[in-house]
Write a protein that holds these residues in place. Structure first.
Motif, PDB file in Angstrom:
ATOM      1  N   ALA A  54       0.802  -1.212   0.000  1.00 52.35           N
ATOM      2  CA  ALA A  54       0.000   0.000   0.000  1.00 52.35           C
ATOM      3  C   ALA A  54       0.841   1.272   0.000  1.00 52.35           C
ATOM      4  O   ALA A  54       0.342   2.345  -0.292  1.00 52.35           O
ATOM      5  CB  ALA A  54      -0.935   0.013   1.222  1.00 52.35           C
ATOM      6  N   MET A  55       2.146   1.152   0.298  1.00 53.63           N
ATOM      7  CA  MET A  55       2.961   2.357   0.418  1.00 53.63           C
ATOM      8  C   MET A  55       4.447   2.036   0.215  1.00 53.63           C
ATOM      9  O   MET A  55       4.931   0.983   0.636  1.00 53.63           O
ATOM     10  CB  MET A  55       2.763   2.956   1.828  1.00 53.63           C
ATOM     11  CG  MET A  55       3.351   4.339   2.010  1.00 53.63           C
ATOM     12  SD  MET A  55       3.089   4.928   3.715  1.00 53.63           S
ATOM     13  CE  MET A  55       1.301   4.859   3.832  1.00 53.63           C
ATOM     14  N   THR A  56       5.184   2.947  -0.420  1.00 49.43           N
ATOM     15  CA  THR A  56       6.618   2.769  -0.593  1.00 49.43           C
ATOM     16  C   THR A  56       7.323   2.992   0.748  1.00 49.43           C
ATOM     17  O   THR A  56       6.807   3.688   1.627  1.00 49.43           O
ATOM     18  CB  THR A  56       7.188   3.766  -1.615  1.00 49.43           C
ATOM     19  OG1 THR A  56       6.957   5.104  -1.138  1.00 49.43           O
ATOM     20  CG2 THR A  56       6.529   3.582  -2.972  1.00 49.43           C
ATOM     21  N   TYR A  57       8.501   2.413   0.905  1.00 51.70           N
ATOM     22  CA  TYR A  57       9.204   2.483   2.189  1.00 51.70           C
ATOM     23  C   TYR A  57       9.581   3.908   2.594  1.00 51.70           C
ATOM     24  O   TYR A  57       9.395   4.277   3.763  1.00 51.70           O
ATOM     25  CB  TYR A  57      10.457   1.603   2.149  1.00 51.70           C
ATOM     26  CG  TYR A  57      11.125   1.477   3.493  1.00 51.70           C
ATOM     27  CD1 TYR A  57      10.567   0.682   4.488  1.00 51.70           C
ATOM     28  CD2 TYR A  57      12.304   2.173   3.781  1.00 51.70           C
ATOM     29  CE1 TYR A  57      11.165   0.571   5.738  1.00 51.70           C
ATOM     30  CE2 TYR A  57      12.902   2.067   5.018  1.00 51.70           C
ATOM     31  CZ  TYR A  57      12.335   1.267   5.987  1.00 51.70           C
ATOM     32  OH  TYR A  57      12.925   1.166   7.225  1.00 51.70           O
ATOM     33  N   PRO A  58      10.123   4.751   1.704  1.00 47.51           N
ATOM     34  CA  PRO A  58      10.458   6.131   2.108  1.00 47.51           C
ATOM     35  C   PRO A  58       9.244   6.900   2.609  1.00 47.51           C
ATOM     36  O   PRO A  58       9.314   7.619   3.607  1.00 47.51           O
ATOM     37  CB  PRO A  58      11.018   6.749   0.817  1.00 47.51           C
ATOM     38  CG  PRO A  58      11.553   5.588   0.060  1.00 47.51           C
ATOM     39  CD  PRO A  58      10.573   4.487   0.317  1.00 47.51           C
ATOM     40  N   ASN A  64       5.556   7.154   9.455  1.00 45.25           N
ATOM     41  CA  ASN A  64       5.801   6.348  10.650  1.00 45.25           C
ATOM     42  C   ASN A  64       6.432   7.182  11.768  1.00 45.25           C
ATOM     43  O   ASN A  64       6.005   7.123  12.929  1.00 45.25           O
ATOM     44  CB  ASN A  64       6.711   5.167  10.289  1.00 45.25           C
ATOM     45  CG  ASN A  64       7.001   4.276  11.481  1.00 45.25           C
ATOM     46  OD1 ASN A  64       6.194   4.157  12.399  1.00 45.25           O
ATOM     47  ND2 ASN A  64       8.153   3.648  11.468  1.00 45.25           N
ATOM     48  N   ILE A  65       7.446   7.958  11.416  1.00 45.03           N
ATOM     49  CA  ILE A  65       8.135   8.786  12.416  1.00 45.03           C
ATOM     50  C   ILE A  65       7.194   9.854  12.971  1.00 45.03           C
ATOM     51  O   ILE A  65       7.096  10.046  14.190  1.00 45.03           O
ATOM     52  CB  ILE A  65       9.390   9.438  11.802  1.00 45.03           C
ATOM     53  CG1 ILE A  65      10.427   8.364  11.465  1.00 45.03           C
ATOM     54  CG2 ILE A  65       9.982  10.469  12.767  1.00 45.03           C
ATOM     55  CD1 ILE A  65      11.629   8.888  10.722  1.00 45.03           C
ATOM     56  N   VAL A  66       6.481  10.538  12.073  1.00 44.75           N
ATOM     57  CA  VAL A  66       5.552  11.587  12.508  1.00 44.75           C
ATOM     58  C   VAL A  66       4.460  10.997  13.403  1.00 44.75           C
ATOM     59  O   VAL A  66       4.165  11.519  14.486  1.00 44.75           O
ATOM     60  CB  VAL A  66       4.915  12.295  11.297  1.00 44.75           C
ATOM     61  CG1 VAL A  66       3.816  13.256  11.760  1.00 44.75           C
ATOM     62  CG2 VAL A  66       5.972  13.052  10.505  1.00 44.75           C
ATOM     63  N   GLY A  67       3.863   9.908  12.952  1.00 36.73           N
ATOM     64  CA  GLY A  67       2.785   9.284  13.711  1.00 36.73           C
ATOM     65  C   GLY A  67       3.252   8.719  15.035  1.00 36.73           C
ATOM     66  O   GLY A  67       2.573   8.872  16.056  1.00 36.73           O
ATOM     67  N   GLY A  68       4.419   8.065  15.037  1.00 40.45           N
ATOM     68  CA  GLY A  68       4.936   7.469  16.260  1.00 40.45           C
ATOM     69  C   GLY A  68       5.238   8.502  17.326  1.00 40.45           C
ATOM     70  O   GLY A  68       4.861   8.348  18.495  1.00 40.45           O
ATOM     71  N   VAL A  69       5.908   9.570  16.940  1.00 42.33           N
ATOM     72  CA  VAL A  69       6.250  10.631  17.890  1.00 42.33           C
ATOM     73  C   VAL A  69       4.991  11.329  18.392  1.00 42.33           C
ATOM     74  O   VAL A  69       4.849  11.605  19.591  1.00 42.33           O
ATOM     75  CB  VAL A  69       7.210  11.657  17.238  1.00 42.33           C
ATOM     76  CG1 VAL A  69       7.413  12.865  18.154  1.00 42.33           C
ATOM     77  CG2 VAL A  69       8.551  11.001  16.931  1.00 42.33           C
ATOM     78  N   ALA A  70       4.048  11.607  17.483  1.00 39.17           N
ATOM     79  CA  ALA A  70       2.804  12.280  17.871  1.00 39.17           C
ATOM     80  C   ALA A  70       2.003  11.437  18.851  1.00 39.17           C
ATOM     81  O   ALA A  70       1.465  11.951  19.845  1.00 39.17           O
ATOM     82  CB  ALA A  70       1.965  12.585  16.628  1.00 39.17           C
TER      83      ALA A  70
END
Length: 215
Positions: A148-152, A158-164
């Motif tokens: 569903a999504m490319t790794y970059p 992932n980083i934005v969501g995880g930190v938030a």
């Protein structure tokens, strides 16, 4: 059944059990909560582990000085981000064939299908949105890895969501968890967090049901 009852009791009374764990294991308590967050986000067989409520409870305990807030923020952000990366990798290697698996004790195909449908509607933002949705957030990186999504692009979300996610609940517990009205009703607050977290999924489920009935 006894295990389920124990788990439910543990989840809704985190304010009672976590201090015992911290006192019993000392610095290893950081490792334990790291692993819980990592597994909750990184393994599709562990979606029932506490996430939002655990972070809130840890924040409230950190406010009392029993845990180091800065260390928790760093460790749990890493756990959340790394868990999603592992989940993405597993999905990438397993591929579409996973949709042929049947439901069993540890794997629910229906969760996978619902998450895939969520992707079709919200696109890449799914990784951020589902961070705040129990169960679905465990399957989101898995589905992303399937294709569903490319790794970059996934890494950025992932980083934005995880930190938030970690900062929202951990700091929420730190600043509000020990307010008398919250502290004296901590079990109700935890239940409220759980209910509010799963509410979007329930609303989406009934919306789809209504659409199906009308068709």
């Amino acid at each position: 059944m006894d295990i389920i009852i124990y788990l439910v009791d543990f989840f809704v009374h985190l304010d009672k059990y976590l201090p015992v764990i911290i006192q019993s294991f000392g610095v290893w308590a950081y490792v334990i909560v790291f692993l819980v967050i990592f597994c909750e986000t990184g393994l599709v067989v562990a979606p029932i582990l506490p996430g939002d409520s655990l972070l809130f409870a840890l924040g409230s305990i950190a406010a009392l000085g029993a845990l180091n807030l800065e260390l928790l923020l760093i460790l749990l952000c890493i756990a959340a981000i790394a868990g999603n990366m592992v989940n993405y990798t597993i999905g990438h290697f397993l591929g579409p064939k996973v949709f042929h698996y049947e439901n069993n004790r540890f794997f629910k195909k229906e969760y996978l299908i619902k998450t895939h449908q969520f992707y079709e509607k919200h696109g890449g933002k799914t990784i951020i949105i589902t961070r705040f949705m129990p169960i679905v957030r465990t399957f989101a990186p898995f589905v992303a890895g399937i294709g569903a999504m490319t790794y970059p692009k996934f890494t950025l979300y992932n980083i934005v969501g995880g930190v938030a996610w970690v900062c929202t609940f951990l700091l929420g517990g730190y600043f509000f968890g020990n307010i008398p009205s919250v502290k004296n009703n901590f079990t109700l607050v935890i239940l409220a967090i759980i209910i509010l977290s799963i509410m979007p999924g329930i609303i989406e489920y009934w919306r789809r049901r209504l659409v199906a009935v009308r068709q």
